[in-house]
Design a protein around this motif. Structure first.
Motif, PDB file in Angstrom:
ATOM      1  N   ARG A 322      53.336  37.010  34.144  1.00 36.97           N
ATOM      2  CA  ARG A 322      54.266  36.061  33.551  1.00 36.97           C
ATOM      3  C   ARG A 322      54.672  36.559  32.157  1.00 36.97           C
ATOM      4  O   ARG A 322      55.769  36.324  31.680  1.00 36.97           O
ATOM      5  CB  ARG A 322      53.517  34.732  33.418  1.00 36.97           C
ATOM      6  N   PHE A 323      53.747  37.252  31.551  1.00 38.70           N
ATOM      7  CA  PHE A 323      53.897  37.755  30.200  1.00 38.70           C
ATOM      8  C   PHE A 323      54.848  38.956  30.151  1.00 38.70           C
ATOM      9  O   PHE A 323      55.350  39.323  29.106  1.00 38.70           O
ATOM     10  CB  PHE A 323      52.490  38.156  29.723  1.00 38.70           C
ATOM     11  N   GLY A 324      55.076  39.580  31.335  1.00 36.33           N
ATOM     12  CA  GLY A 324      55.993  40.712  31.357  1.00 36.33           C
ATOM     13  C   GLY A 324      55.305  42.047  31.559  1.00 36.33           C
ATOM     14  O   GLY A 324      55.952  43.074  31.655  1.00 36.33           O
ATOM     15  N   GLY A 325      53.960  42.024  31.620  1.00 34.49           N
ATOM     16  CA  GLY A 325      53.225  43.274  31.842  1.00 34.49           C
ATOM     17  C   GLY A 325      53.010  43.548  33.329  1.00 34.49           C
ATOM     18  O   GLY A 325      53.485  42.815  34.187  1.00 34.49           O
ATOM     19  N   GLN A 326      52.320  44.619  33.611  1.00 32.98           N
ATOM     20  CA  GLN A 326      51.987  45.012  34.978  1.00 32.98           C
ATOM     21  C   GLN A 326      50.487  45.126  35.048  1.00 32.98           C
ATOM     22  O   GLN A 326      49.883  45.681  34.131  1.00 32.98           O
ATOM     23  CB  GLN A 326      52.510  46.420  35.269  1.00 32.98           C
ATOM     24  N   ARG A 327      49.888  44.630  36.109  1.00 38.02           N
ATOM     25  CA  ARG A 327      48.465  44.910  36.237  1.00 38.02           C
ATOM     26  C   ARG A 327      48.055  45.050  37.697  1.00 38.02           C
ATOM     27  O   ARG A 327      48.760  44.583  38.595  1.00 38.02           O
ATOM     28  CB  ARG A 327      47.629  43.859  35.535  1.00 38.02           C
ATOM     29  N   VAL A 328      46.929  45.706  37.890  1.00 38.66           N
ATOM     30  CA  VAL A 328      46.400  45.855  39.230  1.00 38.66           C
ATOM     31  C   VAL A 328      45.702  44.557  39.613  1.00 38.66           C
ATOM     32  O   VAL A 328      45.009  43.952  38.809  1.00 38.66           O
ATOM     33  CB  VAL A 328      45.381  47.022  39.277  1.00 38.66           C
ATOM     34  N   VAL A 329      45.912  44.110  40.844  1.00 42.09           N
ATOM     35  CA  VAL A 329      45.178  42.962  41.366  1.00 42.09           C
ATOM     36  C   VAL A 329      44.171  43.530  42.354  1.00 42.09           C
ATOM     37  O   VAL A 329      44.516  43.928  43.457  1.00 42.09           O
ATOM     38  CB  VAL A 329      46.119  41.965  42.070  1.00 42.09           C
ATOM     39  N   ASP A 330      42.932  43.607  41.918  1.00 43.39           N
ATOM     40  CA  ASP A 330      41.935  44.350  42.678  1.00 43.39           C
ATOM     41  C   ASP A 330      41.237  43.468  43.713  1.00 43.39           C
ATOM     42  O   ASP A 330      41.407  42.264  43.733  1.00 43.39           O
ATOM     43  CB  ASP A 330      40.896  44.917  41.699  1.00 43.39           C
ATOM     44  N   TRP A 331      40.437  44.099  44.548  1.00 44.50           N
ATOM     45  CA  TRP A 331      39.548  43.370  45.433  1.00 44.50           C
ATOM     46  C   TRP A 331      38.601  42.537  44.575  1.00 44.50           C
ATOM     47  O   TRP A 331      38.326  42.883  43.431  1.00 44.50           O
ATOM     48  CB  TRP A 331      38.679  44.338  46.252  1.00 44.50           C
ATOM     49  N   LEU A 332      38.064  41.504  45.146  1.00 46.21           N
ATOM     50  CA  LEU A 332      37.050  40.715  44.460  1.00 46.21           C
ATOM     51  C   LEU A 332      35.756  41.512  44.448  1.00 46.21           C
ATOM     52  O   LEU A 332      35.312  42.020  45.468  1.00 46.21           O
ATOM     53  CB  LEU A 332      36.850  39.394  45.207  1.00 46.21           C
ATOM     54  N   ALA A 333      35.155  41.654  43.258  1.00 47.43           N
ATOM     55  CA  ALA A 333      33.878  42.364  43.170  1.00 47.43           C
ATOM     56  C   ALA A 333      32.759  41.351  43.196  1.00 47.43           C
ATOM     57  O   ALA A 333      32.730  40.440  42.382  1.00 47.43           O
ATOM     58  CB  ALA A 333      33.820  43.181  41.888  1.00 47.43           C
ATOM     59  N   GLY A 334      31.839  41.478  44.122  1.00 43.14           N
ATOM     60  CA  GLY A 334      30.747  40.520  44.216  1.00 43.14           C
ATOM     61  C   GLY A 334      31.290  39.146  44.544  1.00 43.14           C
ATOM     62  O   GLY A 334      32.233  39.002  45.308  1.00 43.14           O
ATOM     63  N   GLU A 335      30.748  38.115  43.952  1.00 39.86           N
ATOM     64  CA  GLU A 335      31.301  36.793  44.143  1.00 39.86           C
ATOM     65  C   GLU A 335      31.929  36.343  42.847  1.00 39.86           C
ATOM     66  O   GLU A 335      31.620  36.831  41.778  1.00 39.86           O
ATOM     67  CB  GLU A 335      30.216  35.812  44.614  1.00 39.86           C
ATOM     68  N   GLN A 336      32.828  35.401  42.957  1.00 38.36           N
ATOM     69  CA  GLN A 336      33.516  34.867  41.785  1.00 38.36           C
ATOM     70  C   GLN A 336      32.580  33.841  41.139  1.00 38.36           C
ATOM     71  O   GLN A 336      32.323  32.788  41.702  1.00 38.36           O
ATOM     72  CB  GLN A 336      34.815  34.281  42.327  1.00 38.36           C
ATOM     73  N   LEU A 337      32.021  34.194  39.987  1.00 36.39           N
ATOM     74  CA  LEU A 337      31.085  33.293  39.318  1.00 36.39           C
ATOM     75  C   LEU A 337      31.665  32.837  37.985  1.00 36.39           C
ATOM     76  O   LEU A 337      32.345  33.597  37.318  1.00 36.39           O
ATOM     77  CB  LEU A 337      29.755  34.012  39.048  1.00 36.39           C
ATOM     78  N   PRO A 338      31.351  31.590  37.614  1.00 41.70           N
ATOM     79  CA  PRO A 338      31.822  31.132  36.312  1.00 41.70           C
ATOM     80  C   PRO A 338      31.240  32.021  35.222  1.00 41.70           C
ATOM     81  O   PRO A 338      30.122  32.502  35.346  1.00 41.70           O
ATOM     82  CB  PRO A 338      31.235  29.726  36.186  1.00 41.70           C
ATOM     83  N   ARG A 339      32.007  32.291  34.178  1.00 45.41           N
ATOM     84  CA  ARG A 339      31.466  33.146  33.129  1.00 45.41           C
ATOM     85  C   ARG A 339      31.590  32.473  31.773  1.00 45.41           C
ATOM     86  O   ARG A 339      32.378  31.545  31.584  1.00 45.41           O
ATOM     87  CB  ARG A 339      32.137  34.518  33.141  1.00 45.41           C
ATOM     88  N   ILE A 340      30.773  32.936  30.853  1.00 42.81           N
ATOM     89  CA  ILE A 340      30.829  32.393  29.499  1.00 42.81           C
ATOM     90  C   ILE A 340      31.428  33.407  28.555  1.00 42.81           C
ATOM     91  O   ILE A 340      31.762  33.114  27.434  1.00 42.81           O
ATOM     92  CB  ILE A 340      29.426  32.008  28.978  1.00 42.81           C
ATOM     93  N   CYS A 341      31.496  34.664  29.012  1.00 43.68           N
ATOM     94  CA  CYS A 341      32.080  35.671  28.125  1.00 43.68           C
ATOM     95  C   CYS A 341      32.925  36.631  28.938  1.00 43.68           C
ATOM     96  O   CYS A 341      33.145  36.411  30.096  1.00 43.68           O
ATOM     97  CB  CYS A 341      31.002  36.425  27.364  1.00 43.68           C
TER      98      CYS A 341
END
Ligand code: SF4
Lengths: 341, 75, 371
Positions: A322-341
């Motif tokens: 949305r910002f106008g950049g390009q990025r890779v959308v990768d496979w999910l690594a491991g499981e999606q866990l909530p993070r604090i950092c």
């Protein structure tokens, strides 16, 4: 007279022993609620006439915690999940089987409400559960209830849908808002609880698929972005078809609440599970018409074209942000866990 | 480092030093133990279930105004 | 999302980029260290590299609490939970970080250890309340941002007489790490994007010494892309003018003094730890904190006499150099081959704030497609 004390009773080892107690459970819970002629044949297998054409078969094991979540429960989920897997080949789903692994001590009242919700989902979808099985495991060896469902269906003659058919130039469509199911589940997870109006999108998509293949039998790929979310599904399809994909963040429908929950927990909506959405890849010239068909169907009213297939030897999925950049959308690594950092 | 998101304080429980914050329709109970003062309507930065600091709306406005002054410049 | 979306406006970003382009001096190299993983994440997620002139480079710093925790401390936690049969509560970020011998909390959990992921230290308190017959250890990690909540939890546990709640303290401090990096003289940088959320607690004045002693411009920068870009512009201006100050771009949340109440809470519960091992930086004096003796009942290190375990990092992993800004992740031989987010070899590949993980997930576009 009912010998099953549904109100106060719990699952006992005997319910899976094959004896009279098992038979009672089957009669009074499963046959009673699933209620259809094929199941009532009472054999170890259900017999039916095979329709002409190509058949598809798909099976799915369902474990979910919590068992009941906003917008559904493991019962409705196990029906929708398998119907959708069958439907993603373009097929019309015909029948389901269901097998239950119950944990000793599980409340029969909860089991009944799961079975009722399953029966309702199957009736609404017009896809009956015609055979099944039940086993009981000792307390502590299961998580209340696990449900495996298998579905079969028949594919229309002119339809040839497969994950390896995406071609450069094809367009990518999504049938609606992403991330609702995973967000609803997270909101009710112990320790994470947050209040939201988001409910699971769990739904059977075969009606939508039927309308789509009728309008555009030339569809190349269909897949439901369940575990791992949209990102994972697009990566699977890219690899299978040996192509790359380019999507546009601004065009991907995400609800504000889902975005909010993701910001809070450090997650990415692209990786959050869906249970009532599909990704469709079709030749560019069919896309507009197909989008119209989808948007006119309740389960596809928020459908959108989100990107295109490109040729890329690295099979990368990339996104214009949305910002106008390009990025890779990768496979999910491991499981999606909530993070604090 | 240190994921923290701005959320609006919707209600306060002074006795328990806690608040309900709203982030685009997501409501979550958080601790306000690290703040001396907090009022309903404030935006706070939420990190691991705690409000770290209030967001100063005037300062935010100033920063945004700086961006707007760049309008004169053509990219 | 208020205070988020306004700071992610792509069009404004391009204007700031144009201004940076105009203001950088062609014969100068701008090497700006983004201290925090939060900045690294923003730079990659929003593709800010691509918007910068070719003589301006972001150098990754050590500001990811997961990445700087040495493997030995994780190994000690695994030994503890397995030997004492207690409940270990941890932030999910730590689960997949490699300890020694190909182990991790994740694998220990699979082997049967009672390891629970929590979103907040308060959840660990609740687990202790609900399991009075079991010891509950909270694996506390993080910088000054995450420390005050741990302090509050220890005070609550004391007030409630919650005897089965313990904290394994691994909290570290940012300014000493920054000073150490600069003093070592290894990294050539001429400006620092300073921590944003750490600074809400410690205040922008906390960096004055660092700035003066090492003659380096520091701009406290928010984590949204426009914050990072505006801070970059401020650094460029300082560098061009030969100035050397602490500036505060993130003024909507950071004050010169910081959050006094949170500071007082930390001071009440914690004291300076003489020496602490950082992954990548080595053992640094006065760079971490420990629980004061008044709260010794809640100190897992004291209760279980936990000692440091020395573990070698994986052969070939250049995390230490990456964390010091000496190397880019793709200069590591293991990067994207043996070391991937699925099978991380070093800590920098685990946290999405780690420089290697950020390079892997977002950065490969540049190298693989040549764009
Ligand atoms: S790529 Fe992996 S092995 Fe190499 S420095 Fe990074 S974390 Fe270590």
């Amino acid at each position: 007279m009912s010998r099953l004390d549904i109100q106060h009773g719990v699952v006992e080892m005997a319910h899976g022993s094959g004896g009279r107690v098992s038979a009672t459970l089957i009669d009074e819970l499963f046959i009673r609620h699933f209620d259809n002629a094929l199941l009532k044949q009472g054999n170890d297998s259900a017999q039916f006439e095979a329709p002409a054409g190509r058949m598809v078969m798909s099976t799915d094991a369902h474990v979910v915690s919590p068992l009941f979540f906003p917008g559904g429960d493991i019962g409705s989920l196990s029906v929708h999940g398998t119907i959708n897997d069958v439907a993603m080949s373009g097929a019309k789903p015909l029948y389901l089987s269901a097998s239950f692994i119950l944990e000793e001590g599980f409340a029969l009242a909860e089991l009944e409400s799961i079975v009722i919700s399953m029966a309702a989902a199957s009736r609404e979808a017009g896809v009956p559960v015609i055979t099944g099985d039940t086993k009981v495991v000792e307390r502590g060896k299961g998580d209340g209830v696990f449900i495996s469902t298998t579905g079969i269906g028949v594919v229309p003659d002119n339809v040839q849908i497969s994950g390896d058919r995406a071609e450069a130039g094809d367009l990518i469509l999504i049938s609606g808002y992403i991330g609702d199911h995973g967000t609803a589940i997270l909101s009710s997870r112990e320790g994470l609880e947050f209040a939201t109006t988001i409910v699971s999108d769990s739904a059977a998509l075969h009606g939508l698929v039927a309308a789509m293949v009728e309008a555009a039998p030339e569809i190349h790929c269909l897949r439901d972005p369940t575990r791992g979310g949209l990102a994972t599904t697009l990566n699977e399809l890219s690899r299978q078809s040996a192509v790359g994909m380019q999507i546009r963040e601004a065009d991907i429908p995400v609800r504000a609440e889902v975005r909010g929950a993701c910001e809070l927990l450090g997650l990415d909506p692209l990786y959050i599970a869906n249970e009532g959405k599909l990704v469709c890849i079709c030749p560019a010239q069919s896309a507009e018409a197909l989008l119209n068909v989808m948007q006119n169907y309740p389960l596809g009213s928020d459908a959108a074209i989100i990107g295109e297939v490109v040729s890329d030897n690295a099979h990368l999925v990339t996104m214009k942000t949305r910002f106008g950049g390009q990025r890779v959308v990768d496979w999910l690594a491991g499981e999606q866990l909530p993070r604090i950092c | 480092m240190c994921l923290a998101v701005p959320a609006r304080v919707e209600s306060l429980d002074a006795a328990a030093s806690s608040a309900i914050v709203n982030l685009d329709g997501i409501r979550k109970a958080i601790s306000t133990q690290l703040l001396d003062e907090v009022a309903i309507g404030d935006y706070v930065l939420v990190h691991v279930g705690y409000a770290l600091e209030r967001i100063d709306p005037d300062e935010a406005e100033k920063t945004l105004l700086l961006f707007d002054e760049l309008k004169a410049i053509e990219p | 999302m208020k205070y988020v979306d306004e700071f992610r406006d792509g069009e404004k970003a391009r204007r700031i980029a144009a201004l940076i382009e105009q203001e950088v001096e062609a014969d100068r190299d701008y090497r700006l260290m983004e201290f925090c993983g939060g900045h690294t994440h923003a730079i990659f997620r929003f593709g800010l590299h691509a918007l910068m002139p070719s003589n301006l480079k972001y150098v990754h710093g050590p500001g990811c609490p997961v990445c700087v925790l040495p493997a030995g401390r994780i190994e000690a936690a695994i030994q503890l939970v397995e030997a004492e049969k207690l409940i270990l509560c941890t932030y999910a970020d730590l689960m997949r970080v490699p300890a020694g011998k190909r182990d991790s909390l994740h694998r220990a959990k699979a082997r049967g250890a009672d390891i629970r992921m929590v979103y907040s230290v308060n959840d660990a308190l609740a687990i202790a309340r609900n399991n009075p017959e079991q010891q509950v250890v909270f694996f506390a990690i993080g910088f000054e941002t995450t420390t005050p909540p741990t302090a509050v939890a220890i005070q609550i546990a004391q007030a409630e007489g919650l005897k089965n709640f313990l904290v394994y303290c691994n909290h570290v401090q940012t300014p000493p790490a920054m000073s150490h990096l600069l003093a070592s003289g290894e990294v050539s940088i001429n400006g620092i994007l300073g921590p944003s959320h750490v600074s809400t607690i410690i205040g922008s004045d906390a960096y004055a010494d660092c700035c003066n002693n090492h003659h380096i411009p520091i701009v406290i920068a928010g984590f949204e892309p426009l914050d990072v870009m505006q801070s970059t512009l401020l650094l460029v201006r300082q560098i061009n003018a030969g100035r050397c100050e602490v500036e505060n771009q993130y003024s909507r949340a950071v004050t010169p003094d910081g959050n006094r109440k949170a500071q007082a809470l930390m001071a009440n519960v914690f004291e300076q730890r003489p020496l602490f091992e950082w992954r990548g930086l080595g053992a640094l004096p006065d760079s971490a904190i420990q629980i004061r003796s008044e709260y010794a009942d809640f100190d897992a290190e004291k209760r279980f006499a936990i000692t440091d375990i020395a573990t070698a990092d994986i052969k070939g992993c250049i995390c230490p150099a990456v964390l010091r800004g000496l190397n880019d992740p793709d200069e590591c031989k293991l990067f994207a081959t043996a070391c991937t987010p699925e099978e991380p070899k070093g800590a920098c590949m685990v946290s999405s704030e780690g420089a290697c993980a950020a390079h892997y997930s977002y950065g490969r576009f540049k190298s693989e497609t040549g764009a």
